[in-house]
Design a protein around this motif. Structure first.
Motif, PDB file in Angstrom:
ATOM      1  N   SER A  63       0.817  -1.214   0.000  1.00 28.53           N
ATOM      2  CA  SER A  63       0.000   0.000   0.000  1.00 28.53           C
ATOM      3  C   SER A  63       0.850   1.262   0.000  1.00 28.53           C
ATOM      4  O   SER A  63       0.412   2.299  -0.458  1.00 28.53           O
ATOM      5  CB  SER A  63      -0.943  -0.001   1.197  1.00 28.53           C
ATOM      6  N   LYS A  64       2.085   1.194   0.496  1.00 23.20           N
ATOM      7  CA  LYS A  64       2.978   2.350   0.465  1.00 23.20           C
ATOM      8  C   LYS A  64       3.759   2.344  -0.841  1.00 23.20           C
ATOM      9  O   LYS A  64       4.242   1.305  -1.276  1.00 23.20           O
ATOM     10  CB  LYS A  64       3.936   2.331   1.639  1.00 23.20           C
ATOM     11  N   THR A  65       3.878   3.513  -1.430  1.00 24.79           N
ATOM     12  CA  THR A  65       4.623   3.625  -2.674  1.00 24.79           C
ATOM     13  C   THR A  65       5.898   4.412  -2.416  1.00 24.79           C
ATOM     14  O   THR A  65       5.892   5.427  -1.734  1.00 24.79           O
ATOM     15  CB  THR A  65       3.790   4.333  -3.756  1.00 24.79           C
ATOM     16  N   SER A  97       7.407   5.683  -7.873  1.00 28.18           N
ATOM     17  CA  SER A  97       6.649   6.782  -8.462  1.00 28.18           C
ATOM     18  C   SER A  97       7.359   7.353  -9.681  1.00 28.18           C
ATOM     19  O   SER A  97       6.720   7.653 -10.696  1.00 28.18           O
ATOM     20  CB  SER A  97       6.429   7.884  -7.433  1.00 28.18           C
ATOM     21  N   LEU A 143      -8.463   5.605  -1.481  1.00 28.46           N
ATOM     22  CA  LEU A 143      -7.239   6.364  -1.197  1.00 28.46           C
ATOM     23  C   LEU A 143      -5.983   5.620  -1.652  1.00 28.46           C
ATOM     24  O   LEU A 143      -5.061   6.222  -2.204  1.00 28.46           O
ATOM     25  CB  LEU A 143      -7.161   6.688   0.288  1.00 28.46           C
ATOM     26  N   LYS A 188      -3.393   6.858  -4.564  1.00 30.19           N
ATOM     27  CA  LYS A 188      -1.959   6.984  -4.300  1.00 30.19           C
ATOM     28  C   LYS A 188      -1.139   6.207  -5.319  1.00 30.19           C
ATOM     29  O   LYS A 188      -0.066   6.632  -5.716  1.00 30.19           O
ATOM     30  CB  LYS A 188      -1.630   6.506  -2.887  1.00 30.19           C
ATOM     31  N   LYS A 189      -1.652   5.049  -5.717  1.00 27.93           N
ATOM     32  CA  LYS A 189      -0.933   4.225  -6.696  1.00 27.93           C
ATOM     33  C   LYS A 189      -0.872   4.887  -8.068  1.00 27.93           C
ATOM     34  O   LYS A 189       0.140   4.802  -8.752  1.00 27.93           O
ATOM     35  CB  LYS A 189      -1.615   2.865  -6.841  1.00 27.93           C
ATOM     36  N   LEU A 246      -1.260   8.142  -8.728  1.00 31.42           N
ATOM     37  CA  LEU A 246      -0.926   9.558  -8.676  1.00 31.42           C
ATOM     38  C   LEU A 246       0.191   9.941  -9.654  1.00 31.42           C
ATOM     39  O   LEU A 246       0.075  10.968 -10.332  1.00 31.42           O
ATOM     40  CB  LEU A 246      -0.565   9.972  -7.246  1.00 31.42           C
TER      41      LEU A 246
END
Length: 159
Positions: free
Chosen positions: A48-50, A55, A100, A104-105, A107
């Motif tokens: 879940s954290k990128t 990025s 959310l 975020k993924k 973005l």
């Protein structure tokens, strides 16, 4: 054996011009390759954290085919729908958390899409003398997207 022979006949038949167009349209092949690579990157990266590196890679992998062909303008929206459905139904997250995490993924893709839209709208060859030039410009950017999206769905369902 019969299915293989019929498939080969259909692939080589001159009526089937889409295969010929794909073979000679280098830009489309590169665009589809990068979009598929980006899809695999997003689907396989289930954390879940990128990270910043993730990025940047996603941004560049999407920006290159976007400037090559406009075919991939709907890719962030397709990936958002896929990730949202995956997180909410398979990972049993709440709808808000799924929304959310999916945003975020994608973005980096949305930022690349905004850069493309700004660049495309500032091109001097795109400007029109009509009163609704913004509307005409947005139509030129997104006019083919729904058709391509439905064509992809058709190819997924009926390959």
């Amino acid at each position: 054996m019969l299915v293989s022979i019929l498939t080969l006949f259909w692939a080589l038949h001159p009526v089937n011009v889409e295969s010929v167009l794909f073979a000679i349209n280098f830009g489309a092949l590169v665009t589809y390759f990068f979009c598929f690579l980006l899809f695999i990157l997003l689907v396989n990266n289930s954390a879940s954290k990128t990270s910043l590196l993730y990025s940047i890679i996603a941004f560049l992998l999407y920006l290159f085919p976007l400037f090559l062909n406009e075919y991939s303008v709907t890719l962030p929206f397709i990936l958002f729908c896929y990730l949202f459905a995956t997180y909410s139904f398979h990972n049993k997250m709440s709808l808000k958390d799924s929304f959310l995490v999916a945003i975020k993924k994608i973005l980096p893709l949305l930022i690349a899409l905004i850069i493309f839209v700004v660049y495309f709208s500032l091109l001097p060859t795109i400007r029109t003398t009509q009163e609704s030039s913004l509307l005409v410009t947005l139509e030129r950017i997104f006019w083919l997207s729904p058709q391509i999206f439905l064509h992809y769905l058709k190819l997924i369902i009926f390959p």
